[in-house]
Design a protein around this motif. Structure first.
Motif, PDB file in Angstrom:
ATOM      1  N   THR A 147      -3.480 -12.286   3.760  1.00  0.00           N
ATOM      2  CA  THR A 147      -4.037 -10.935   3.845  1.00  0.00           C
ATOM      3  C   THR A 147      -4.477 -10.531   2.452  1.00  0.00           C
ATOM      4  O   THR A 147      -4.275 -11.268   1.488  1.00  0.00           O
ATOM      5  CB  THR A 147      -3.008  -9.938   4.419  1.00  0.00           C
ATOM      6  OG1 THR A 147      -3.643  -8.671   4.629  1.00  0.00           O
ATOM      7  CG2 THR A 147      -1.833  -9.748   3.474  1.00  0.00           C
ATOM      8  N   ASN A 157      -3.258  -5.037   0.555  1.00  0.00           N
ATOM      9  CA  ASN A 157      -2.447  -4.832   1.749  1.00  0.00           C
ATOM     10  C   ASN A 157      -1.019  -5.332   1.533  1.00  0.00           C
ATOM     11  O   ASN A 157      -0.041  -4.645   1.859  1.00  0.00           O
ATOM     12  CB  ASN A 157      -3.090  -5.559   2.930  1.00  0.00           C
ATOM     13  CG  ASN A 157      -2.496  -5.156   4.264  1.00  0.00           C
ATOM     14  OD1 ASN A 157      -2.548  -3.995   4.654  1.00  0.00           O
ATOM     15  ND2 ASN A 157      -1.914  -6.112   4.962  1.00  0.00           N
ATOM     16  N   LEU A 179       2.514  -3.004   1.164  1.00  0.00           N
ATOM     17  CA  LEU A 179       3.602  -3.185   2.119  1.00  0.00           C
ATOM     18  C   LEU A 179       4.892  -3.620   1.420  1.00  0.00           C
ATOM     19  O   LEU A 179       5.984  -3.261   1.860  1.00  0.00           O
ATOM     20  CB  LEU A 179       3.196  -4.198   3.189  1.00  0.00           C
ATOM     21  CG  LEU A 179       2.091  -3.721   4.143  1.00  0.00           C
ATOM     22  CD1 LEU A 179       1.663  -4.836   5.087  1.00  0.00           C
ATOM     23  CD2 LEU A 179       2.549  -2.506   4.939  1.00  0.00           C
ATOM     24  N   VAL A 185      -2.027  -1.509   9.457  1.00  0.00           N
ATOM     25  CA  VAL A 185      -2.057  -2.685  10.338  1.00  0.00           C
ATOM     26  C   VAL A 185      -2.838  -2.432  11.622  1.00  0.00           C
ATOM     27  O   VAL A 185      -2.976  -3.335  12.450  1.00  0.00           O
ATOM     28  CB  VAL A 185      -0.617  -3.150  10.683  1.00  0.00           C
ATOM     29  CG1 VAL A 185       0.163  -3.478   9.418  1.00  0.00           C
ATOM     30  CG2 VAL A 185       0.117  -2.103  11.519  1.00  0.00           C
ATOM     31  N   LYS A 233      -5.690  -4.897  12.422  1.00  0.00           N
ATOM     32  CA  LYS A 233      -5.370  -6.310  12.178  1.00  0.00           C
ATOM     33  C   LYS A 233      -4.723  -6.982  13.383  1.00  0.00           C
ATOM     34  O   LYS A 233      -4.148  -8.053  13.266  1.00  0.00           O
ATOM     35  CB  LYS A 233      -4.446  -6.435  10.960  1.00  0.00           C
ATOM     36  CG  LYS A 233      -5.071  -5.873   9.686  1.00  0.00           C
ATOM     37  CD  LYS A 233      -4.098  -5.884   8.536  1.00  0.00           C
ATOM     38  CE  LYS A 233      -4.753  -5.386   7.256  1.00  0.00           C
ATOM     39  NZ  LYS A 233      -5.219  -4.014   7.346  1.00  0.00           N
ATOM     40  N   SER A 234      -4.786  -6.350  14.532  1.00  0.00           N
ATOM     41  CA  SER A 234      -4.128  -6.892  15.717  1.00  0.00           C
ATOM     42  C   SER A 234      -4.734  -8.237  16.126  1.00  0.00           C
ATOM     43  O   SER A 234      -5.946  -8.406  16.168  1.00  0.00           O
ATOM     44  CB  SER A 234      -4.252  -5.889  16.876  1.00  0.00           C
ATOM     45  OG  SER A 234      -3.670  -6.399  18.045  1.00  0.00           O
ATOM     46  N   LEU A 250      -2.743 -10.094  10.497  1.00  0.00           N
ATOM     47  CA  LEU A 250      -1.577  -9.376  11.009  1.00  0.00           C
ATOM     48  C   LEU A 250      -0.300 -10.139  10.660  1.00  0.00           C
ATOM     49  O   LEU A 250       0.717  -9.542  10.273  1.00  0.00           O
ATOM     50  CB  LEU A 250      -1.687  -9.189  12.523  1.00  0.00           C
ATOM     51  CG  LEU A 250      -0.495  -8.509  13.202  1.00  0.00           C
ATOM     52  CD1 LEU A 250      -0.290  -7.103  12.640  1.00  0.00           C
ATOM     53  CD2 LEU A 250      -0.670  -8.462  14.708  1.00  0.00           C
ATOM     54  N   SER A 254       0.503  -9.363   7.178  1.00  0.00           N
ATOM     55  CA  SER A 254       1.085  -8.030   7.026  1.00  0.00           C
ATOM     56  C   SER A 254       2.549  -8.018   7.446  1.00  0.00           C
ATOM     57  O   SER A 254       3.395  -7.418   6.776  1.00  0.00           O
ATOM     58  CB  SER A 254       0.295  -7.012   7.861  1.00  0.00           C
ATOM     59  OG  SER A 254      -1.043  -6.913   7.414  1.00  0.00           O
ATOM     60  N   LEU A 255       2.847  -8.686   8.565  1.00  0.00           N
ATOM     61  CA  LEU A 255       4.237  -8.756   9.026  1.00  0.00           C
ATOM     62  C   LEU A 255       5.096  -9.535   8.022  1.00  0.00           C
ATOM     63  O   LEU A 255       6.267  -9.202   7.798  1.00  0.00           O
ATOM     64  CB  LEU A 255       4.302  -9.400  10.402  1.00  0.00           C
ATOM     65  CG  LEU A 255       3.650  -8.600  11.542  1.00  0.00           C
ATOM     66  CD1 LEU A 255       3.696  -9.378  12.847  1.00  0.00           C
ATOM     67  CD2 LEU A 255       4.335  -7.246  11.710  1.00  0.00           C
ATOM     68  N   THR A 295      -6.567  -0.132   4.940  1.00  0.00           N
ATOM     69  CA  THR A 295      -5.588  -0.428   3.899  1.00  0.00           C
ATOM     70  C   THR A 295      -5.583   0.667   2.841  1.00  0.00           C
ATOM     71  O   THR A 295      -4.517   1.101   2.385  1.00  0.00           O
ATOM     72  CB  THR A 295      -5.893  -1.786   3.245  1.00  0.00           C
ATOM     73  OG1 THR A 295      -5.717  -2.817   4.213  1.00  0.00           O
ATOM     74  CG2 THR A 295      -4.967  -2.049   2.065  1.00  0.00           C
TER      75      THR A 295
END
Length: 305
Positions: free
Chosen positions: A102, A106, A110, A149, A152-153, A158, A161-162, A276
């Motif tokens: 990512t 971002n 996070l 997020v 970003k699905s 995604l 990000s996770l 973001t």
């Protein structure tokens, strides 16, 4: 004259504390740029080389600084050091994977949720009270994360990000483990995390058939990150944090979050998505509001879990 000297000494300590912690943030902020400059290595290879150089550097530093082996210090801390070390391995892995999948902006934003996660974990595990203002800030931060997020699905981004949130959780567990062990000394636990990471990443590399020999460019950058970004950054932070209240530490830590995306934009032309930027602004507002609202508050006492 005698009444002025202590005040002058405190002012100097505060000034150098600000300088050291800010410098630590600057060093930590280059992690995204360093990973972007790596050409071929995977997350486990990067972490292996970074951990080797970091562990060697910290072993020498701790030995010189305290006059005793870091293993002696680790035995004093006990199981909290083991938990802290393992949680950092998870944080390192998630952080590198996040930046590879990512945008740096971002990922860095996070990562900044770690203090809020630490507050919740401290409340659950150590029974440390959480201020009402912090709960509000956590809710606002969650809103900012949702915005970040939202676009970003179903994509690799995604997962990045996770992973960044997982990295923040790892750092939060590290923070709580140190408080559980009743120690403010980070370096021995970080040294242990490097040893854990060497064993774990070497096993993963061999299991996946990844080469443990990197190109001079990738190996040099990864090992340089271990010494300068992690090692030197921790030294500066440890020295500076002793003379600064928690609120100022939280605000100065924003240097890492804000400068990380700046470096990749200046040198590599990498930008961030509108979501973001908007969500990140909400998140930064939550961090700043929480820090400023707690500026005159002493840290809570530690209670055993």
């Amino acid at each position: 004259m005698t009444s002025i000297t202590p005040a002058s000494s405190d002012a100097d300590a505060h000034k150098y504390g600000v300088l050291f912690v800010f410098a630590a943030g600057v060093l930590w902020s280059t992690v995204g740029l360093g990973i972007r400059l790596i050409e071929d290595a995977f997350v486990w290879q990067i972490l292996l080389y970074r951990s080797i150089s970091m562990s060697l550097f910290l072993y020498v530093l701790i030995q010189m600084r305290s006059g005793e082996s870091p293993f002696v210090q680790l035995r004093r801390v006990g199981s909290p050091a083991v938990i802290a070390g393992l949680s950092l391995v998870a944080a390192y892995s998630g952080g590198i994977y996040a930046i590879q999948n990512t945008s740096v902006a971002n990922a860095m934003l996070l990562f900044a949720t770690a203090p809020f996660m630490a507050a919740v974990l401290g409340w659950i595990v150590l029974r440390e009270p959480v201020r009402a203002a912090t709960w509000v800030a956590i809710a606002v931060a969650f809103g900012g994360i949702t915005i970040m997020v939202a676009d970003k699905s179903g994509s690799v981004v995604l997962k990045g990000s996770l992973s960044a949130l997982g990295s923040a959780l790892g750092f939060a567990v590290f923070t709580v483990a140190l408080r559980w062990g009743r120690t403010g000394e980070m370096l021995p636990a970080v040294f242990l995390s490097g040893l854990f990471a060497i064993v774990i990443t070497l096993a993963i590399c061999l299991g996946l058939g990844l080469s443990v020999v990197l190109s001079p460019n990738d190996g040099g950058i990864a090992m340089g990150m271990g010494v300068f970004q992690v090692g030197a950054g921790l030294i500066l932070y440890t020295l500076g944090s002793r003379s600064l209240p928690a609120a100022e530490l939280a605000l100065l830590s924003l240097a890492e979050v804000l400068l990380g995306p700046l470096w990749v934009w200046l040198f590599l032309g990498e930008t961030a998505s509108p979501n973001t930027l908007i969500g990140g602004a909400v998140l930064l507002a939550a961090i700043m509001g929480n820090a400023l609202s707690g500026k005159r508050r002493k840290p809570p006492p530690i209670t055993a879990p």
